[in-house]
Structure formats: C-alpha cells, structure tokens
Design an enzyme around this catalytic site. Structure first.
Site, PDB file in Angstrom:
ATOM      1  N   HIS A 175       6.239  -9.865 -17.153  1.00 42.29           N
ATOM      2  CA  HIS A 175       6.178 -10.258 -15.704  1.00 42.29           C
ATOM      3  C   HIS A 175       7.088  -9.728 -14.827  1.00 42.29           C
ATOM      4  CE1 HIS A 175       6.342 -13.232 -12.627  1.00 42.29           C
ATOM      5  NE2 HIS A 175       5.227 -13.658 -13.121  1.00 42.29           N
ATOM      6  N   GLU A 231      -0.557  -8.130 -11.047  1.00 43.79           N
ATOM      7  CA  GLU A 231       0.138  -8.742 -10.235  1.00 43.79           C
ATOM      8  C   GLU A 231       1.184  -8.101  -8.971  1.00 43.79           C
ATOM      9  OE1 GLU A 231       0.794 -13.271 -11.961  1.00 43.79           O
ATOM     10  OE2 GLU A 231       2.335 -11.844 -12.630  1.00 43.79           O
TER      11      GLU A 231
HETATM   12  C1  PEP Z   1       3.061 -15.554 -11.303  1.00 38.91           C
HETATM   13  O1  PEP Z   1       4.024 -16.294 -11.339  1.00 38.91           O
HETATM   14  O2  PEP Z   1       2.783 -14.977 -12.037  1.00 38.91           O
HETATM   15  C2  PEP Z   1       2.546 -15.931 -10.193  1.00 38.91           C
HETATM   16  C3  PEP Z   1       1.363 -14.921  -9.790  1.00 38.91           C
HETATM   17  O3  PEP Z   1       3.113 -16.835  -9.267  1.00 38.91           O
HETATM   18  P1  PEP Z   1       2.344 -17.159  -7.778  1.00 38.91           P
HETATM   19  O4  PEP Z   1       0.892 -17.797  -8.274  1.00 38.91           O
HETATM   20  O5  PEP Z   1       3.296 -18.309  -7.561  1.00 38.91           O
HETATM   21  O6  PEP Z   1       2.401 -16.054  -6.893  1.00 38.91           O
END
Ligand code: PEP
Length: 251
Positions: free
Chosen positions: A96, A168
């Site tokens: 992450h 992400e």
């Molecule tokens: C995450 O923690 O992987 C994430 C996508 O957080 P958020 O949805 O709060 O942006």
C-alpha cells in the site's frame, strides 16, 4: 471476477471494529453480495475476532493490511504470513502506498512479501500507483508497471493466478480527488496488456482505489478493465460499503 475490499487502515477500537463488522455482516446477505467477493481488512488487533464474527457470514473474507516476509523470528512488532494463515485470514494487502511512503517499503520488499503470502496460501492484494509528480511528468504508466513487474517477479503461473492487483494513484488516496473513469481505464488496460505480454496472462483482477465512494463508483465500476475497488474511507461506513457492493454487483 468482481472484488470489493474495505481497508480500514488504523481506525476503530476493537469494540468499534466489531460493531462495524456486525453492521456490514447484517447488510451483506447472500442476495446483496451476488457474485461480488467482499473482503474487509481491519487493523491487525481485530483480525481474530473478525474471523470469528464472520463464521456467521461466509460471504465476507478477511484480509490483513500488511505482513512480514519471514515465517518467524526476531522482528519486533511484525506479523508473519504463517500467523495470518493460522488465524484463518484469507488475504493480505501488500505494498500500500502508505506502507511505501511512511515505512519505506521498496518494490523488492513488496516482492518478497508477495512470495511469502502465496507460500502460505494467502491472496496477496498488491497495490501499485503513481505519485502526482509522475502523473504530471507523463511517466505514470511505465512507472506503475515497473512497480507491478517487480512485485510479481519470479512468480509461477499458479502463484500469479492467485494475485489481486490494486491500482491506487497516490494523489487520489484519502484526498477526495478520484481518478476519472478514463484515467482508471487507461491504467488498468495498460497493466493488463503488460501482464499478458510479460507473464502470458492478463486475467488477474485489477481493482481501482483512491477516494472511491458511492457518488463516483458507478462510472468507475463500469469501465471494462476495472474489476472492483479497494476502498479506504468509505469502507468505515456500513451503508456506504453496502452501496458500493450493490453498485459493483450491478456493474
Ligand atoms: C486506500 O486506503 O487504499 C484508499 C483507497 O483510501 P481512500 O478510499 O480513503 O482514498
């Protein structure tokens, strides 16, 4: 395969965590979930009570938010994949961006963790994504692919078949700024193409993560190469999480 993962991060006391899980479990009936695989990733301290709570609801799997790559040893504060397996945890989020940024996890370390997770039959949910400066400089596609290629290096075809990828973009995590559906689709299609070219398969599920919530999920989940979501903030609200499951199921 459609997958929705709720990453609670370092939120909820044990009591609050179980209460949230109870609400989620009551809402997510077999009918609501349909063909969506739902996963919750509570803080490590809540993993065993969460697994026990979810004996009542087999629709929901449990993931850890991180693990070490060794089975055991002098690594104060760490949790091993073997411990997770023995606690009946199903999956683990690895790489992450918060682990990379605040705990200096490198691509090579993430690769070791992915292999260790697979060795212990845990599904690795491998997170990759570019920072804002990489998006602005135009190198974001190849930079994100490099992260993923390293994380998956030396995996056997069987190992690869159990991997879940989460794209992400760092600039969208916890910021309220979501990638546009086109931006998500562009990256997902690019990663899928590279996976196919490099490993011979593009069939891995690729989830989108970054400020995804009920108000913006429809268009993102509708993209052909988006297989689901990794949800931070919105996964702490049982009603929002339910809406996201329903939206993904209908996508
Ligand atoms: C995450 O923690 O992987 C994430 C996508 O957080 P958020 O949805 O709060 O942006």
């Amino acid at each position: 395969m459609k997958i929705l993962v709720g990453n609670w991060k370092m939120n909820t006391t044990p009591e609050e965590g179980i209460s949230l899980l109870e609400k989620i479990s009551n809402l997510l009936t077999n009918e609501v979930v349909g063909d969506v695989r739902v996963v919750v990733a509570p803080p490590s301290l809540h993993l065993i009570p969460s697994v026990e709570k979810l004996w009542e609801n087999p629709e929901i799997a449990v993931a850890a938010q991180n693990c070490h790559h060794k089975d055991s040893g002098a690594f104060t504060g760490e949790i091993s994949p073997e411990m997770l397996l023995n606690s009946e945890v199903d999956a683990v989020i690895l790489g992450h961006s918060e682990r990379r940024e605040y705990f200096k996890e490198t691509d090579d370390l993430v690769a070791l963790k992915v292999k260790a997770a697979l060795k212990h039959h845990l599904i690795p949910i491998v997170c990759v994504g570019e920072k804002l400066e990489q998006r602005k400089s135009g190198t974001f596609l190849n930079d994100t692919w490099t992260q993923l290629k390293i994380a998956l290096s030396d995996l056997s075809p069987e190992g690869l078949a159990d991997v879940v990828v989460a794209y992400e973009p760092v600039w969208a995590i916890g910021t309220g700024e979501v990638a546009s559906p086109d931006q998500a689709q562009e990256m997902h299609a690019f990663l899928r193409g590279k996976l196919k070219e490099t490993f011979g398969t593009g069939e891995l599920p690729i989830l989108y993560g970054g400020s995804c919530k009920p108000s913006n999920a429809d268009d993102i989940f509708a993209q052909p190469d988006v297989d689901g979501g990794l949800i931070g903030g919105a996964s702490l609200n049982a009603d929002d999480f339910l809406l996201l499951v329903e939206k993904l199921r209908k996508s």
